[in-house]
Design a protein around this motif. Structure first.
Motif, PDB file in Angstrom:
ATOM      1  N   ILE A 173     -13.828  -8.433 -35.727  1.00  0.00           N
ATOM      2  CA  ILE A 173     -14.651  -9.251 -34.828  1.00  0.00           C
ATOM      3  C   ILE A 173     -15.346  -8.376 -33.786  1.00  0.00           C
ATOM      4  CG2 ILE A 173     -14.525 -10.969 -32.965  1.00  0.00           C
ATOM      5  CD1 ILE A 173     -12.414 -12.415 -34.713  1.00  0.00           C
ATOM      6  N   PHE A 174     -14.595  -7.452 -33.158  1.00  0.00           N
ATOM      7  CA  PHE A 174     -15.180  -6.646 -32.093  1.00  0.00           C
ATOM      8  C   PHE A 174     -16.083  -5.523 -32.604  1.00  0.00           C
ATOM      9  CE2 PHE A 174     -11.776  -8.466 -29.425  1.00  0.00           C
ATOM     10  CZ  PHE A 174     -12.556  -8.893 -28.371  1.00  0.00           C
ATOM     11  N   LEU A 175     -15.790  -4.963 -33.757  1.00  0.00           N
ATOM     12  CA  LEU A 175     -16.600  -3.849 -34.257  1.00  0.00           C
ATOM     13  C   LEU A 175     -17.760  -4.283 -35.137  1.00  0.00           C
ATOM     14  CD1 LEU A 175     -14.101  -0.983 -35.146  1.00  0.00           C
ATOM     15  CD2 LEU A 175     -15.728  -1.078 -33.275  1.00  0.00           C
ATOM     16  N   SER A 223     -18.297  -4.798 -26.682  1.00  0.00           N
ATOM     17  CA  SER A 223     -17.587  -5.179 -27.900  1.00  0.00           C
ATOM     18  C   SER A 223     -17.185  -3.948 -28.716  1.00  0.00           C
ATOM     19  CB  SER A 223     -18.474  -6.100 -28.732  1.00  0.00           C
ATOM     20  OG  SER A 223     -17.888  -6.368 -29.965  1.00  0.00           O
ATOM     21  N   VAL A 276      -9.107  -8.906 -35.649  1.00  0.00           N
ATOM     22  CA  VAL A 276      -9.601  -8.722 -34.280  1.00  0.00           C
ATOM     23  C   VAL A 276     -10.535  -7.516 -34.219  1.00  0.00           C
ATOM     24  CG1 VAL A 276      -8.899  -8.150 -31.919  1.00  0.00           C
ATOM     25  CG2 VAL A 276      -7.637  -9.861 -33.207  1.00  0.00           C
ATOM     26  N   ILE A 277     -10.162  -6.430 -34.872  1.00  0.00           N
ATOM     27  CA  ILE A 277     -11.027  -5.245 -34.914  1.00  0.00           C
ATOM     28  C   ILE A 277     -12.335  -5.585 -35.608  1.00  0.00           C
ATOM     29  CG2 ILE A 277     -11.268  -2.927 -35.888  1.00  0.00           C
ATOM     30  CD1 ILE A 277      -8.242  -2.590 -35.430  1.00  0.00           C
ATOM     31  N   ILE A 298     -19.399  -9.407 -33.594  1.00  0.00           N
ATOM     32  CA  ILE A 298     -20.122  -9.520 -32.324  1.00  0.00           C
ATOM     33  C   ILE A 298     -21.340  -8.586 -32.307  1.00  0.00           C
ATOM     34  CG2 ILE A 298     -19.973  -9.190 -29.814  1.00  0.00           C
ATOM     35  CD1 ILE A 298     -17.060 -10.198 -30.014  1.00  0.00           C
ATOM     36  N   ILE A 313     -14.254  -2.174 -26.973  1.00  0.00           N
ATOM     37  CA  ILE A 313     -12.981  -2.879 -27.174  1.00  0.00           C
ATOM     38  C   ILE A 313     -12.481  -2.655 -28.599  1.00  0.00           C
ATOM     39  CG2 ILE A 313     -11.917  -5.169 -27.334  1.00  0.00           C
ATOM     40  CD1 ILE A 313     -13.751  -5.994 -24.984  1.00  0.00           C
ATOM     41  N   GLY A 314     -13.368  -2.793 -29.587  1.00  0.00           N
ATOM     42  CA  GLY A 314     -12.967  -2.572 -30.977  1.00  0.00           C
ATOM     43  C   GLY A 314     -12.474  -1.161 -31.222  1.00  0.00           C
TER      44      GLY A 314
END
Length: 163
Positions: free
Chosen positions: A11-13, A138, A8-9, A16, A141-142
């Protein structure tokens, strides 16, 4: 850190923001160049965009290598692909060519999705702002999820130093 959280990290860091960067290249090119449908101009734009993406990945080396310890399967292969500090020059060339192909695709895709003068006004008007907003959100969030795990200096060392 669990593998799920690391993914998940990642994907966001990284994922995206990477695709937002690709989109920004396409938007910038199509909004700045009057005759953007020229293949030669698109190739030059993709080459310049790929160089910028390549240099943007350099500061991400350390967090990516830390994140690579927690990921498995496909995401682990993707993380390793973007780590450029290895002494393999062919890996850097392939990475650059990958960026080049995506940047060229971005310029072409945006031109096809938003044709004509109306499309040009959309590209020149709002699209870059939305991409930057998505990029910023993004990254926030990351970073909120667990940026301490990706820092160069572990949190324990910072706490001990401050005492």
């Amino acid at each position: 850190m669990t593998s799920k959280k690391a993914n998940v990290i990642f994907i966001f860091l990284f994922v995206i923001p990477y695709f937002c960067g690709i989109g920004i290249i396409g938007v910038a090119y199509n909004s700045l160049v009057l005759h953007s449908a020229s293949l030669w101009r698109s190739i030059v734009a993709a080459a310049v965009g790929a160089v910028l993406l390549f240099f943007a990945k350099i500061p991400l080396e350390r967090p990516l290598s830390i994140l690579g310890k927690y990921t498995f399967r496909l995401s682990h292969l993707v993380v390793r692909f973007f780590i450029l500090e290895t002494p393999q020059p062919m890996k850097r060339v392939v990475n650059y060519l990958f960026d080049f192909i995506l940047a060229l695709g971005s310029t072409y895709l945006l031109r096809q999705l938003f044709p004509g003068q109306a499309g040009k006004s959309i590209i020149m008007g709002h699209m870059n702002g939305w991409l930057v907003a998505i990029l910023f959100l993004s990254l926030c969030i990351g970073a909120y999820l667990d940026f301490d795990a990706l820092s160069i200096t572990p949190r324990e060392n910072l706490d001990a130093k401050n005492e």
